[in-house]
Design a protein around this motif. Structure first.
Motif, mmCIF file in Angstrom:
data_model
loop_
_atom_site.group_PDB
_atom_site.id
_atom_site.type_symbol
_atom_site.label_atom_id
_atom_site.label_comp_id
_atom_site.label_asym_id
_atom_site.label_seq_id
_atom_site.Cartn_x
_atom_site.Cartn_y
_atom_site.Cartn_z
ATOM 1 N N GLY A 1 -0.659 7.981 -5.951
ATOM 2 C CA GLY A 1 -0.275 9.294 -5.483
ATOM 3 C C GLY A 1 -0.027 10.280 -6.602
ATOM 4 O O GLY A 1 -0.122 9.950 -7.788
ATOM 5 N N PHE A 2 0.327 11.523 -6.229
ATOM 6 C CA PHE A 2 0.548 12.548 -7.246
ATOM 7 C C PHE A 2 1.218 13.765 -6.620
ATOM 8 O O PHE A 2 1.229 13.954 -5.401
ATOM 9 C CB PHE A 2 -0.786 12.974 -7.893
ATOM 10 N N MET A 3 1.801 14.584 -7.482
ATOM 11 C CA MET A 3 2.255 15.942 -7.159
ATOM 12 C C MET A 3 1.626 16.838 -8.206
ATOM 13 O O MET A 3 1.931 16.717 -9.397
ATOM 14 C CB MET A 3 3.779 16.040 -7.214
ATOM 15 N N VAL B 1 1.037 11.087 -0.956
ATOM 16 C CA VAL B 1 1.975 9.980 -0.868
ATOM 17 C C VAL B 1 1.269 8.706 -1.311
ATOM 18 O O VAL B 1 0.154 8.404 -0.866
ATOM 19 C CB VAL B 1 2.512 9.817 0.565
ATOM 20 N N SER B 2 1.905 7.956 -2.186
ATOM 21 C CA SER B 2 1.293 6.762 -2.765
ATOM 22 C C SER B 2 1.067 5.686 -1.702
ATOM 23 O O SER B 2 2.004 5.303 -0.996
ATOM 24 C CB SER B 2 2.200 6.203 -3.869
ATOM 25 N N PRO B 3 -0.165 5.148 -1.580
ATOM 26 C CA PRO B 3 -0.377 3.986 -0.716
ATOM 27 C C PRO B 3 0.310 2.726 -1.252
ATOM 28 O O PRO B 3 0.511 1.763 -0.519
ATOM 29 C CB PRO B 3 -1.901 3.803 -0.727
ATOM 30 N N VAL C 1 1.332 -2.423 -0.027
ATOM 31 C CA VAL C 1 0.146 -1.565 -0.056
ATOM 32 C C VAL C 1 -0.246 -1.215 1.372
ATOM 33 O O VAL C 1 -0.479 -2.107 2.196
ATOM 34 C CB VAL C 1 -1.049 -2.260 -0.745
ATOM 35 N N ASP C 2 -0.310 0.070 1.667
ATOM 36 C CA ASP C 2 -0.821 0.552 2.950
ATOM 37 C C ASP C 2 -2.343 0.648 2.818
ATOM 38 O O ASP C 2 -2.881 1.631 2.310
ATOM 39 C CB ASP C 2 -0.209 1.919 3.266
ATOM 40 N N LEU C 3 -3.034 -0.401 3.256
ATOM 41 C CA LEU C 3 -4.469 -0.524 2.985
ATOM 42 C C LEU C 3 -5.292 0.588 3.621
ATOM 43 O O LEU C 3 -6.303 1.017 3.060
ATOM 44 C CB LEU C 3 -4.978 -1.880 3.480
ATOM 45 N N ARG C 4 -4.885 1.073 4.780
ATOM 46 C CA ARG C 4 -5.690 2.087 5.467
ATOM 47 C C ARG C 4 -5.754 3.394 4.691
ATOM 48 O O ARG C 4 -6.672 4.194 4.895
ATOM 49 C CB ARG C 4 -5.127 2.347 6.858
ATOM 50 N N ARG C 5 -4.781 3.626 3.789
ATOM 51 C CA ARG C 5 -4.742 4.901 3.069
ATOM 52 C C ARG C 5 -5.335 4.829 1.660
ATOM 53 O O ARG C 5 -5.366 5.838 0.965
ATOM 54 C CB ARG C 5 -3.301 5.428 3.032
#
Length: 325
Positions: free
Chosen positions: A89-91, A103-105, A161-165
């Motif tokens: 993720g990043f801002m 938002v970081s996966p 880890v949210d794999l879908r994202r």
């Protein structure tokens, strides 16, 4: 096998080291500390843990696939091209778009020390010696005095880890429902693909390999240690949750003893969340001998749940094979 999340938790014993310094004085390099029940324990911040994993991934990809933050701490924000911006993720501010937040996966916990500091901590007295500047007397040796807090400890870490994202980003969608005067605009969220499936799974493999091999923690020029997993659980889950993070509870009474009652209960609760492989739960375990005093009891509990115990590296390899990466 429909896997929506990877959840990992592990214990790692370190040598005498200072993995992540706090805010000590000018001549003190202290340990980051937290207090529990009136005692102090060391910890390594979640930000530091994410940095260590990023550096492990950076070693394995081309330079253009892993950007470096600028002076303001902003990264490139290119999900399609940059593995690190995608996974962590990043801002940032992008031209013609403005402020953008991803938002970081990948979620990473701090590494929490489990042995009280008074049991293991020492202070190392160091001098940094250097020759005098040109305007000073030739050959003069000057030096700085530095005290470094060091400790041996057992740390608990978690990762999910949210794999879908991975390789995707949420986008707002609008759907018209009904006709005429009864028509309604229904708003929802969909996932837009930025990379193909092969690239998504390559990035997941890079992350799993980083857990296996990460090593770029601080102060290792003088304090060489290994911070990779010694006792590891990896779950491939059909839903996204952090329940596995409660599985490894350590009791300290002069020896490190894993709470096998807690382990048994959490594994029982996780059964409905796990994906299955050939009818068996997709949970993999790895353990090195001596990491906890009751290692045999831990093996018995895992065996009771149909989980074969390998080494930590083999557990990660088995999870990768199950995912096809």
């Amino acid at each position: 096998m429909d896997v929506k999340a990877i959840s990992m938790t592990w214990l790692s014993r370190t040598g005498l080291t200072n993995l992540n310094a706090g805010e000590g004085g000018s001549n003190l390099v202290d340990l980051k500390k937290y207090r529990w029940a009136g005692r102090e324990y060391p910890y390594v911040s979640g930000q530091a843990m994410r940095f260590y994993l990023k550096e492990a991934i950076r070693r394995e990809v081309r330079p253009e696939e892993a950007c470096v933050a600028d002076e303001q701490g902003e990264t490139c924000g290119r999900i399609a091209e940059c593995v690190l911006c995608d996974l962590f993720g990043f801002m940032t501010t992008l031209p013609d778009i403005g402020a953008v937040v991803r938002v970081s996966p990948v979620k990473v916990s701090p590494a929490m020390g489990l042995i009280p500091l008074e049991e293991t901590m020492t202070v190392d007295f160091l001098t940094r010696r250097h020759r005098g500047a040109v305007q000073e007397e030739a050959g003069t040796i000057r030096g700085d005095i530095v005290n470094v807090e060091l400790a041996v400890n057992l740390y608990k870490v978690g990762l999910a880890v949210d794999l879908r994202r991975v390789g995707r980003e949420e986008e707002l969608m609008e759907v018209e429902k009904g006709r005429g005067k009864k028509a309604q605009i229904i708003r929802g969220v969909t996932l837009k693909d930025y990379v193909d499936e092969a690239e998504r799974w390559r990035r997941i493999r890079l992350l799993l390999d980083a857990v296996r091999d990460f090593s770029d923690y601080s102060k290792q020029a003088r304090l060489l240690t290994d911070f990779t997993p010694d006792l590891l659980l990896v779950a491939l889950q059909a839903n996204y949750s952090h329940r596995l993070q409660k599985a490894l509870e350590v009791l300290w009474d002069g020896a490190t003893i894993l709470d096998i009652t807690r382990l048994d209960q959490v594994l029982q609760e996780l059964r409905e969340d796990l994906a299955t492989i050939d009818g068996r739960p997709a949970l993999f375990a790895g353990m090195l001998e001596g990491i906890v005093a009751n290692g045999e009891a831990v093996r018995e509990i895992l065996s009771r749940h149909g989980i074969e115990v390998a080494t930590p590296r083999e557990a990660i390899a088995r999870a990768k094979a199950a995912l096809g990466v």
